[in-house]
Write an enzyme that holds these catalytic residues in place. Structure first.
Site, PDB file in Angstrom:
ATOM      1  N   ASN A 184       5.944 -37.637  24.892  1.00 48.09           N
ATOM      2  CA  ASN A 184       5.997 -39.051  25.294  1.00 48.09           C
ATOM      3  C   ASN A 184       4.629 -39.720  25.363  1.00 48.09           C
ATOM      4  O   ASN A 184       4.411 -40.637  26.151  1.00 48.09           O
ATOM      5  CB  ASN A 184       6.717 -39.213  26.645  1.00 48.09           C
ATOM      6  N   ARG A 185       3.677 -39.210  24.574  1.00 46.27           N
ATOM      7  CA  ARG A 185       2.329 -39.823  24.470  1.00 46.27           C
ATOM      8  C   ARG A 185       1.483 -39.679  25.733  1.00 46.27           C
ATOM      9  O   ARG A 185       0.467 -40.357  25.865  1.00 46.27           O
ATOM     10  CB  ARG A 185       2.403 -41.319  24.106  1.00 46.27           C
ATOM     11  N   LEU A 186       1.901 -38.799  26.671  1.00 49.81           N
ATOM     12  CA  LEU A 186       1.067 -38.598  27.864  1.00 49.81           C
ATOM     13  C   LEU A 186       0.113 -37.424  27.580  1.00 49.81           C
ATOM     14  O   LEU A 186       0.251 -36.326  28.131  1.00 49.81           O
ATOM     15  CB  LEU A 186       1.951 -38.332  29.088  1.00 49.81           C
TER      16      LEU A 186
END
Ligand SMILES: Cc1cc2nc3c(=O)[nH]c(=O)nc-3n(C[C@H](O)[C@H](O)[C@H](O)COP(=O)(O)O)c2cc1C
Length: 212
Positions: A189-191
């Site tokens: 999730n792009r974290l």
């Protein structure tokens, strides 16, 4: 067909924490490179070398990392190429590695110095003979009218040199002396996980987590 805007994938290969990182970024880099080589990633030693020209315009190209030693990261090229001329004006550069199948990126910034003639000589002659001929026949980054002219130059060189070719004086290597590193590990999730290494006044490496 997906549009550019719709093109995305998840990054879920691994994670990175401060605890996992080696205190020495050069050792951390060797570890990630070894993992990339062991996994047989294509072009595991490719890196994007960015320089700037005399007007400050950035320029980039891929080169192959050939050595890591105590003082830095080395590659070979032609000193009269665009990158060579740019490094004369501004001997600072950035190296960027990307290992797609490990969702990993590493950025290294620093000053660049030329390798010694001895190092250039040894590496040049360790290459396959045909690569030595091609390097000697090419004035890298200079214009030429046609492929035929290039091939004729190579043929001519091969005629006058039987089984050996001299290293052109303009062919040699550079070493980047690292001043900072950033290790990036893609996450769900792009974290993503990001850590920089910078030196404090005593020369000790400091590790800082950055927001993705
Ligand atoms: C996979 C790959 C590896 C390359 N390795 C090198 C290299 O080690 N040294 C080099 O001078 N050029 C290498 N090149 C070519 C450079 O990207 C570039 O075209 C060339 O060095 C001229 O760059 P310049 O005109 O900006 O100086 C490589 C290109 C690719 C795609």
């Amino acid at each position: 067909m997906t549009t550019l805007a719709d093109t995305r994938r998840e990054y879920d290969f691994s994670s990175l924490s401060k605890k996992q990182l080696n205190q020495n970024p050069v050792e951390q880099m060797k570890l990630w490179l070894d993992q990339a080589k062991q996994a047989e990633f294509k072009d595991a030693t490719c890196m994007t070398l960015s320089t700037t020209d005399k007007n400050g315009m950035p320029d980039s190209r891929i080169v192959l990392l050939k050595q890591i030693d105590e003082s830095g990261f080395s590659w070979y090229t032609n000193y009269t190429s665009h990158k060579g001329q740019q490094l004369l004006h501004n001997p600072q550069a950035c190296l960027l590695f990307y290992w797609r199948d490990a969702d990993r990126q590493v950025k290294i910034q620093g000053q660049v110095e030329k390798l010694s003639t001895k190092e250039a000589e040894e590496y040049f002659h360790s290459r396959p003979l045909d690569s030595q001929f091609s390097a000697a026949a090419s004035k890298q980054s200079q214009p030429i009218g046609s492929r035929k002219q290039l091939e004729d130059k190579l043929e001519q060189l091969k005629k006058t040199n039987a089984n050996t070719v001299d290293r052109p004086e303009s062919w040699g290597g550079y070493r980047l002396l690292p001043e900072s590193f950033e290790f990036w590990q893609g996450r769900e999730n792009r974290l993503h996980d990001r850590f920089t290494y910078t030196k404090d006044d005593s020369g000790k490496w400091l590790i800082t987590r950055l927001q993705p």
